[in-house]
Design a protein around this motif. Sequence first.
Motif, PDB file in Angstrom:
ATOM      1  N   PHE A 105      36.604   4.238  11.905  1.00 35.83           N
ATOM      2  CA  PHE A 105      38.014   4.103  12.281  1.00 35.83           C
ATOM      3  C   PHE A 105      38.499   5.357  13.000  1.00 35.83           C
ATOM      4  O   PHE A 105      39.246   5.272  13.985  1.00 35.83           O
ATOM      5  CB  PHE A 105      38.898   3.778  11.078  1.00 35.83           C
ATOM      6  CG  PHE A 105      40.343   3.692  11.463  1.00 35.83           C
ATOM      7  CD1 PHE A 105      40.781   2.720  12.356  1.00 35.83           C
ATOM      8  CD2 PHE A 105      41.255   4.631  11.002  1.00 35.83           C
ATOM      9  CE1 PHE A 105      42.106   2.678  12.773  1.00 35.83           C
ATOM     10  CE2 PHE A 105      42.577   4.589  11.415  1.00 35.83           C
ATOM     11  CZ  PHE A 105      43.002   3.611  12.297  1.00 35.83           C
TER      12      PHE A 105
ATOM     13  N   ILE B  59      37.433   5.007  16.479  1.00 34.13           N
ATOM     14  CA  ILE B  59      38.301   4.066  17.205  1.00 34.13           C
ATOM     15  C   ILE B  59      39.543   4.803  17.707  1.00 34.13           C
ATOM     16  O   ILE B  59      39.985   4.625  18.851  1.00 34.13           O
ATOM     17  CB  ILE B  59      38.738   2.895  16.281  1.00 34.13           C
ATOM     18  CG1 ILE B  59      37.550   1.992  15.948  1.00 34.13           C
ATOM     19  CG2 ILE B  59      39.872   2.089  16.927  1.00 34.13           C
ATOM     20  CD1 ILE B  59      37.857   0.937  14.884  1.00 34.13           C
TER      21      ILE B  59
ATOM     22  N   TYR C  47      42.547   2.310  22.524  1.00 35.66           N
ATOM     23  CA  TYR C  47      43.307   2.188  21.282  1.00 35.66           C
ATOM     24  C   TYR C  47      44.498   3.153  21.366  1.00 35.66           C
ATOM     25  O   TYR C  47      44.412   4.320  20.993  1.00 35.66           O
ATOM     26  CB  TYR C  47      42.408   2.458  20.071  1.00 35.66           C
ATOM     27  CG  TYR C  47      43.042   2.035  18.769  1.00 35.66           C
ATOM     28  CD1 TYR C  47      43.319   0.694  18.508  1.00 35.66           C
ATOM     29  CD2 TYR C  47      43.391   2.979  17.801  1.00 35.66           C
ATOM     30  CE1 TYR C  47      43.934   0.305  17.332  1.00 35.66           C
ATOM     31  CE2 TYR C  47      43.994   2.602  16.613  1.00 35.66           C
ATOM     32  CZ  TYR C  47      44.256   1.257  16.385  1.00 35.66           C
ATOM     33  OH  TYR C  47      44.862   0.871  15.211  1.00 35.66           O
TER      34      TYR C  47
ATOM     35  N   ILE D 161      47.374   3.396  19.906  1.00 37.93           N
ATOM     36  CA  ILE D 161      48.277   3.704  18.788  1.00 37.93           C
ATOM     37  C   ILE D 161      48.350   5.197  18.420  1.00 37.93           C
ATOM     38  O   ILE D 161      49.442   5.770  18.390  1.00 37.93           O
ATOM     39  CB  ILE D 161      47.947   2.819  17.556  1.00 37.93           C
ATOM     40  CG1 ILE D 161      48.333   1.362  17.861  1.00 37.93           C
ATOM     41  CG2 ILE D 161      48.660   3.324  16.299  1.00 37.93           C
ATOM     42  CD1 ILE D 161      48.068   0.378  16.722  1.00 37.93           C
TER      43      ILE D 161
ATOM     44  N   GLY E 149      50.498   4.709  11.747  1.00 40.66           N
ATOM     45  CA  GLY E 149      49.423   3.939  12.358  1.00 40.66           C
ATOM     46  C   GLY E 149      49.628   2.448  12.431  1.00 40.66           C
ATOM     47  O   GLY E 149      48.742   1.720  12.839  1.00 40.66           O
ATOM     48  N   SER E 150      50.784   1.950  11.991  1.00 41.75           N
ATOM     49  CA  SER E 150      51.031   0.516  11.917  1.00 41.75           C
ATOM     50  C   SER E 150      50.101  -0.177  10.918  1.00 41.75           C
ATOM     51  O   SER E 150      49.783  -1.358  11.074  1.00 41.75           O
ATOM     52  CB  SER E 150      50.919  -0.164  13.299  1.00 41.75           C
ATOM     53  OG  SER E 150      51.597  -1.412  13.301  1.00 41.75           O
ATOM     54  N   SER E 151      49.700   0.555   9.889  1.00 46.30           N
ATOM     55  CA  SER E 151      48.884  -0.080   8.842  1.00 46.30           C
ATOM     56  C   SER E 151      49.664  -1.170   8.121  1.00 46.30           C
ATOM     57  O   SER E 151      49.067  -2.083   7.539  1.00 46.30           O
ATOM     58  CB  SER E 151      48.389   0.970   7.847  1.00 46.30           C
ATOM     59  OG  SER E 151      47.441   1.801   8.479  1.00 46.30           O
TER      60      SER E 151
ATOM     61  N   ASN F 161      48.642  -4.764   8.711  1.00 46.06           N
ATOM     62  CA  ASN F 161      47.492  -5.414   8.080  1.00 46.06           C
ATOM     63  C   ASN F 161      47.898  -6.378   6.970  1.00 46.06           C
ATOM     64  O   ASN F 161      47.069  -7.143   6.490  1.00 46.06           O
ATOM     65  CB  ASN F 161      46.545  -4.378   7.465  1.00 46.06           C
ATOM     66  CG  ASN F 161      45.508  -3.864   8.449  1.00 46.06           C
ATOM     67  OD1 ASN F 161      44.658  -3.077   8.094  1.00 46.06           O
ATOM     68  ND2 ASN F 161      45.565  -4.311   9.696  1.00 46.06           N
TER      69      ASN F 161
ATOM     70  N   THR G  44      35.032  -0.551  17.618  1.00 43.38           N
ATOM     71  CA  THR G  44      35.741  -1.554  16.821  1.00 43.38           C
ATOM     72  C   THR G  44      34.751  -2.607  16.315  1.00 43.38           C
ATOM     73  O   THR G  44      34.830  -3.043  15.160  1.00 43.38           O
ATOM     74  CB  THR G  44      36.876  -2.210  17.628  1.00 43.38           C
ATOM     75  OG1 THR G  44      37.678  -1.178  18.216  1.00 43.38           O
ATOM     76  CG2 THR G  44      37.747  -3.070  16.743  1.00 43.38           C
TER      77      THR G  44
ATOM     78  N   PHE H 223      32.870  -1.070  13.474  1.00 44.89           N
ATOM     79  CA  PHE H 223      33.778  -0.989  12.323  1.00 44.89           C
ATOM     80  C   PHE H 223      33.845  -2.340  11.612  1.00 44.89           C
ATOM     81  O   PHE H 223      33.726  -2.436  10.385  1.00 44.89           O
ATOM     82  CB  PHE H 223      35.146  -0.569  12.865  1.00 44.89           C
ATOM     83  CG  PHE H 223      36.288  -0.581  11.896  1.00 44.89           C
ATOM     84  CD1 PHE H 223      36.346   0.330  10.839  1.00 44.89           C
ATOM     85  CD2 PHE H 223      37.361  -1.459  12.073  1.00 44.89           C
ATOM     86  CE1 PHE H 223      37.437   0.343   9.977  1.00 44.89           C
ATOM     87  CE2 PHE H 223      38.449  -1.443  11.219  1.00 44.89           C
ATOM     88  CZ  PHE H 223      38.481  -0.539  10.166  1.00 44.89           C
TER      89      PHE H 223
ATOM     90  N   MET I 291      41.013 -10.179  13.728  1.00 41.86           N
ATOM     91  CA  MET I 291      39.645  -9.716  13.863  1.00 41.86           C
ATOM     92  C   MET I 291      38.768 -10.610  12.981  1.00 41.86           C
ATOM     93  O   MET I 291      39.135 -10.905  11.839  1.00 41.86           O
ATOM     94  CB  MET I 291      39.560  -8.251  13.432  1.00 41.86           C
ATOM     95  CG  MET I 291      38.298  -7.560  13.837  1.00 41.86           C
ATOM     96  SD  MET I 291      38.451  -5.752  13.786  1.00 41.86           S
ATOM     97  CE  MET I 291      38.212  -5.470  12.027  1.00 41.86           C
TER      98      MET I 291
ATOM     99  N   GLU J 210      40.568  -9.189   9.434  1.00 42.23           N
ATOM    100  CA  GLU J 210      41.786  -8.372   9.546  1.00 42.23           C
ATOM    101  C   GLU J 210      42.828  -9.079  10.400  1.00 42.23           C
ATOM    102  O   GLU J 210      42.495  -9.727  11.380  1.00 42.23           O
ATOM    103  CB  GLU J 210      41.448  -7.020  10.183  1.00 42.23           C
ATOM    104  CG  GLU J 210      42.607  -6.051  10.298  1.00 42.23           C
ATOM    105  CD  GLU J 210      42.247  -4.812  11.098  1.00 42.23           C
ATOM    106  OE1 GLU J 210      42.093  -3.747  10.497  1.00 42.23           O
ATOM    107  OE2 GLU J 210      42.097  -4.931  12.330  1.00 42.23           O
TER     108      GLU J 210
ATOM    109  N   SER K  56      46.456  -7.805  12.371  1.00 39.17           N
ATOM    110  CA  SER K  56      47.344  -6.679  12.691  1.00 39.17           C
ATOM    111  C   SER K  56      48.619  -7.266  13.263  1.00 39.17           C
ATOM    112  O   SER K  56      48.691  -7.561  14.459  1.00 39.17           O
ATOM    113  CB  SER K  56      46.704  -5.755  13.726  1.00 39.17           C
ATOM    114  OG  SER K  56      45.657  -5.019  13.157  1.00 39.17           O
TER     115      SER K  56
HETATM  116  C1  AVJ Z   1      44.787   1.142  10.828  1.00 37.85           C
HETATM  117  C2  AVJ Z   1      45.251  -1.087  10.253  1.00 37.85           C
HETATM  118  C3  AVJ Z   1      46.578   0.005  11.864  1.00 37.85           C
HETATM  119  O1  AVJ Z   1      45.107  -2.800  12.661  1.00 37.85           O
HETATM  120  O2  AVJ Z   1      45.261  -1.534  14.402  1.00 37.85           O
HETATM  121  C4  AVJ Z   1      41.878  -0.714  14.429  1.00 37.85           C
HETATM  122  C5  AVJ Z   1      42.918  -0.902  12.073  1.00 37.85           C
HETATM  123  N1  AVJ Z   1      41.390  -2.453  13.300  1.00 37.85           N
HETATM  124  N2  AVJ Z   1      41.063  -1.488  15.166  1.00 37.85           N
HETATM  125  C6  AVJ Z   1      44.926  -1.731  13.246  1.00 37.85           C
HETATM  126  C7  AVJ Z   1      42.078  -1.334  13.242  1.00 37.85           C
HETATM  127  C8  AVJ Z   1      40.758  -2.521  14.490  1.00 37.85           C
HETATM  128  C9  AVJ Z   1      44.312  -0.567  12.472  1.00 37.85           C
HETATM  129  N3  AVJ Z   1      45.197  -0.142  11.357  1.00 37.85           N
END
Ligand code: AVJ
Length: 315
Positions: free
Chosen positions: A40, A43, A49, A51, A152-154, A157, A204, A207, A243, A271, A273
């Motif tokens: 991660f 990533i 990416y 973010i 991080g916009s977690s 999830n 990704t 991951f 995902m 996952e 998001s």
């Molecule tokens: C950490 C959950 C915000 O969902 O963007 C990144 C994890 N998954 N690439 C997201 C993630 C695939 C990430 N978060």
Amino acid sequence: MAEGGARDEALRRAVAEGLGRRPPRLDPKLLYDERGSRLFEAICAQPEYYIPELEMGLLEEFAAPLAELVGPGSTLVELGSGASRKVRLLLEALRPSAYLGIDISCRFLEASVARLAADYPWLRCEAACRDYSAPFAVEPPGEGRRVAFFPGSSIGNFEPGAARALLQRLRALAGADGGLLIGVDLPKDAATLHRAYNDAAGYTAAFNRNLLRRLRDELGAGVDPDGFAHLAYYNPAAGRVEMHLLSRREQAIELDGRRFRLSAGESIHTESSYKYTLGAFRRLAREAGWRPRRVWTDAREWFSVHYLEADTSRA
Ligand code: AVJ
């Protein structure tokens, strides 16, 4: 180690339950073993990416007004602290008196909090290895205003109902004069989102597929990680990037004598998001007992950082 055994049992049960569903799904928190946490981090260094860079830019640009809102001597509680790079910026801007890092990846967390403690001798630093997706108990150090930091916009999830419940728990943790600083990814064009979750270097994908390695190595599951392809796409109707691990052929994953069959083209959802408009996130936060104070976005409105305060008029 008894504790390790208990954790293994919980993981085993969660995996069997998830693979037994139709369609099959595995909880995204399972992506974060030590190798997953490192992938991660990789990533986050990929140009597609967007973010981390946008969030870091916003925190940098708006550090002064944020520090004004929070005030000095606070206790900063970071969720999913990972490598804790963004929090350094905040520590320098906010000058809290105490810091508590919470993460499910224990060794990763302890190493990064130890680095923080070494670099900021004036800060009282603690680590709590917890799964924040379920109710958890922590005793934050320090006496100052508690501010939760969830970068991080977690939050994306979580399914919206679970996201609301988590925001409510953070409200309880922060207390009557508490605050919440949270990064929330915004809806945007499908091509940009597609690139962000399908980086050219393949981190990704690694991951995502690491989850299968984890089942194989940690649980002794019979599974061939090469039998699955990384699949990530924007589902605009659901407002989320999904995902999946796409089964390349008809196969079975064996776990503790059970066989979980997958046909060719069937996928395991690993996952979601969720992407929230500013208004949709504010609404969710209000429902969880927060009062929106400020929000900052970049010029393209790709990403947002909200600062919310405990709403003492309700709950
Ligand atoms: C950490 C959950 C915000 O969902 O963007 C990144 C994890 N998954 N690439 C997201 C993630 C695939 C990430 N978060």
